[in-house]
Scaffold this motif. Structure first.
Motif, PDB file in Angstrom:
ATOM      1  N   LEU A 105      42.147  38.286 -90.965  1.00  0.00           N
ATOM      2  CA  LEU A 105      41.314  38.845 -89.898  1.00  0.00           C
ATOM      3  C   LEU A 105      40.125  39.602 -90.465  1.00  0.00           C
ATOM      4  CD1 LEU A 105      44.112  40.161 -87.483  1.00  0.00           C
ATOM      5  CD2 LEU A 105      42.732  38.091 -87.247  1.00  0.00           C
ATOM      6  N   SER A 107      38.578  38.996 -93.206  1.00  0.00           N
ATOM      7  CA  SER A 107      37.609  38.060 -93.789  1.00  0.00           C
ATOM      8  C   SER A 107      36.917  37.189 -92.744  1.00  0.00           C
ATOM      9  CB  SER A 107      38.312  37.167 -94.814  1.00  0.00           C
ATOM     10  OG  SER A 107      39.340  36.404 -94.205  1.00  0.00           O
ATOM     11  N   ASN A 108      37.108  37.495 -91.455  1.00  0.00           N
ATOM     12  CA  ASN A 108      36.418  36.756 -90.392  1.00  0.00           C
ATOM     13  C   ASN A 108      34.918  36.995 -90.509  1.00  0.00           C
ATOM     14  OD1 ASN A 108      35.281  35.853 -87.919  1.00  0.00           O
ATOM     15  ND2 ASN A 108      37.237  36.132 -86.886  1.00  0.00           N
ATOM     16  N   LYS A 109      34.182  35.986 -90.935  1.00  0.00           N
ATOM     17  CA  LYS A 109      32.758  36.163 -91.237  1.00  0.00           C
ATOM     18  C   LYS A 109      31.922  36.388 -89.988  1.00  0.00           C
ATOM     19  CE  LYS A 109      32.815  33.566 -95.581  1.00  0.00           C
ATOM     20  NZ  LYS A 109      34.279  33.556 -95.648  1.00  0.00           N
ATOM     21  N   ARG A 110      32.331  35.866 -88.861  1.00  0.00           N
ATOM     22  CA  ARG A 110      31.524  36.041 -87.641  1.00  0.00           C
ATOM     23  C   ARG A 110      31.400  37.510 -87.277  1.00  0.00           C
ATOM     24  NH1 ARG A 110      34.507  32.344 -83.428  1.00  0.00           N
ATOM     25  NH2 ARG A 110      36.250  33.391 -84.436  1.00  0.00           N
ATOM     26  N   HIS A 111      32.502  38.240 -87.361  1.00  0.00           N
ATOM     27  CA  HIS A 111      32.446  39.667 -87.051  1.00  0.00           C
ATOM     28  C   HIS A 111      31.628  40.426 -88.097  1.00  0.00           C
ATOM     29  CE1 HIS A 111      36.537  39.070 -84.820  1.00  0.00           C
ATOM     30  NE2 HIS A 111      35.511  38.576 -84.152  1.00  0.00           N
ATOM     31  N   SER A 166      34.224  37.261 -78.851  1.00  0.00           N
ATOM     32  CA  SER A 166      34.921  36.825 -80.057  1.00  0.00           C
ATOM     33  C   SER A 166      36.133  37.698 -80.354  1.00  0.00           C
ATOM     34  CB  SER A 166      33.954  36.839 -81.244  1.00  0.00           C
ATOM     35  OG  SER A 166      34.611  36.450 -82.438  1.00  0.00           O
ATOM     36  N   ALA A 170      40.024  36.699 -80.784  1.00  0.00           N
ATOM     37  CA  ALA A 170      40.682  36.885 -82.076  1.00  0.00           C
ATOM     38  C   ALA A 170      41.977  37.669 -81.963  1.00  0.00           C
ATOM     39  CB  ALA A 170      39.735  37.588 -83.051  1.00  0.00           C
ATOM     40  N   THR A 179      44.787  29.647 -86.137  1.00  0.00           N
ATOM     41  CA  THR A 179      43.919  29.838 -87.295  1.00  0.00           C
ATOM     42  C   THR A 179      44.716  29.746 -88.595  1.00  0.00           C
ATOM     43  OG1 THR A 179      42.424  31.249 -86.013  1.00  0.00           O
ATOM     44  CG2 THR A 179      42.300  31.409 -88.404  1.00  0.00           C
ATOM     45  N   LYS A 183      44.191  26.709 -91.465  1.00  0.00           N
ATOM     46  CA  LYS A 183      43.880  27.020 -92.860  1.00  0.00           C
ATOM     47  C   LYS A 183      44.941  26.456 -93.801  1.00  0.00           C
ATOM     48  CE  LYS A 183      41.226  31.259 -92.003  1.00  0.00           C
ATOM     49  NZ  LYS A 183      41.159  32.720 -92.206  1.00  0.00           N
TER      50      LYS A 183
END
Length: 444
Positions: A105, A107-111, A166, A170, A179, A183
């Motif tokens: 969580l 490492s979620n790049k969008r956030h 988002s 999440a 998710t 992965k």
């Protein structure tokens, strides 16, 4: 040279997993943009726009300062709220699901991109605000820079709406489970496609007398740069056997590999640069962690404090799909050189270990629950029906079903419930062509 590049890649992978990496890059970008715009103002860009497009430029100092001050205060408020939402998400996920999912969580790049954009816009607005002087006339004001600041601040509002959408997705358990599954599936598929198992099992020599290489670090074995290892084996004309599976926590001075030749200190250092270590575990680097996380979420869901069997059932469904994919992979992994000779042997978690460590805790926590037992046995029945079952895996699956039925027989006192659980056994027996002990179990 290849080892140096590999070390840089491993360092980059560790950095990108930190929650502050991308926000720091965005902040530096906002700082650079601010100085670039101030330089453009010194070259007369606002004067040019006043003459050619005056409606695009703010020509009042008080108005510009008020707007920028308002934007700065508003962005700080949104940023604090957004960071608070992230912390709430992490706390809830840790308490309700599993602490192991936090690195994924974080490492979620969008956030990280959204939070970084907030900081970049904030820094840019502060720089432009500081450049405005009360005595400036309309030709001295950084009017174009203020216009860019207004546009950036409007985009902050749009990104805030996206962030709320988002973050609300999440935090949903189904999204988290999916998710993790995607992965782990991606990583497992990559391993199946990369390794040369079919041609290498008989070719790799016995390594009992090979020289041991010990590690000088402590941490989780996160990644193994197989490309760099293949290059090392080519340069040193040697073969390597990896003794530790990825995802294992390794202590200093523990043997990590064996080599068929004596390595000098330089070669040893080159070899060790091919191993990446971390203090956290990431699913994208180790598919086994995906199995662990889904299992822990299912167990947590079955605890009396959570009591969410629906989530546990969903986890078992995804675990079934992952196991079906794992059936396509042998328990050994080799990498071949250009001459199609096996030069690298990887230590892997074999299928028996994997299925035991997944279903053993599920048996303990779910042996009193009829629905969960039915679901677990159905999952095993689904695996037995797969067309890609490697020789020997069927016996392992049926052995696990035996242990589940034994536990069910001891834990369930109601005969009707026990008959419902053992009804799955009849389906397994019907498709089983070998003489295994599963058929000897009885509800009596």
């Amino acid at each position: 040279m290849l080892q140096f590049v590999t070390k840089i890649k491993l360092l980059f992978n560790n950095l990108t997993g930190k929650i502050g990496f991308y926000p720091s890059l965005f902040a530096f970008g906002g700082l650079c943009l601010g100085f670039i715009m101030l330089y453009a103002e010194s070259q007369g860009i606002s004067k040019f726009l006043i003459k050619n497009a005056p409606k695009l430029v703010i020509n009042d100092a008080d108005t510009a300062r008020t707007l920028l001050s308002t934007f700065i205060g508003g962005i700080i408020s949104l940023m604090v709220f957004s960071f608070s939402m992230v912390m709430i998400l992490l706390n809830q996920a840790s308490n309700n699901y599993s602490p192991r999912i936090l690195p994924g969580l974080i490492s979620n790049k969008r956030h990280q991109y959204v939070l970084g954009y907030y900081i970049a816009t904030l820094i840019y607005s502060i720089l432009v605000l500081l450049s405005i002087k009360p005595t400036d006339n309309k030709y001295q004001l950084p009017g174009f820079s203020v216009l860019i600041g207004i546009i950036l601040s409007m985009l902050v509002l749009a990104l805030f709406i996206y962030f709320i959408h988002s973050i609300s997705e999440a935090i949903q358990i189904n999204k988290i489970i999916e998710t993790i599954y995607q992965k782990a599936k991606t990583r497992l598929s990559e391993l199946i496609n990369q390794t040369d198992d079919e041609y290498s099992r008989e070719d790799f020599p016995d390594s009992s007398n090979w020289k041991t290489v010990r590690i000088d670090e402590t941490g989780y074995l996160q990644t193994i740069a197989t490309g760099a290892l293949l290059e090392f084996c080519k340069e040193a004309d040697c073969k390597i056997e990896i003794l530790v599976a990825k995802g294992t926590f390794i202590l200093k001075n523990v043997p990590i590999a064996k080599c068929d030749i004596d390595l000098d200190d330089k070669q040893r250092d080159q070899l060790l640069t091919c191993f990446g270590f971390s203090r956290s575990e990431i699913v994208t680097h180790n598919y086994i962690l995906g199995f662990k996380q889904l299992t822990e979420i299912a167990i947590k869901a079955m605890s009396p404090g959570i009591n969410d069997p629906g989530t546990a059932i969903t986890c078992i469904d995804y675990l079934s799909e992952l196991f079906a994919l794992r059936l396509c992979k042998e328990d050994f992994s080799y990498f071949n050189n250009e001459d199609q000779q096996a030069v690298i042997s990887l230590r892997t978690i074999n299928f028996k270990e994997l299925i035991y460590f997944v279903f053993a805790p599920l048996r303990v926590y779910c042996k009193h629950d009829i629905i969960m037992l039915h679901k677990i046995l159905t999952a095993l029945f689904f695996l037995l029906q797969s067309d890609s079952v490697i020789e020997g895996y069927k016996e392992i699956i049926i052995g696990e079903a035996n242990m589940i039925l034994n536990d069910a027989k001891e834990a369930i006192s109601n005969k009707n419930d026990l008959d419902a659980v053992f009804a799955i056994r009849e389906k397994i027996v019907a498709i089983n062509t070998t003489d295994l002990s599963l058929t000897t179990l009885s509800t009596d």
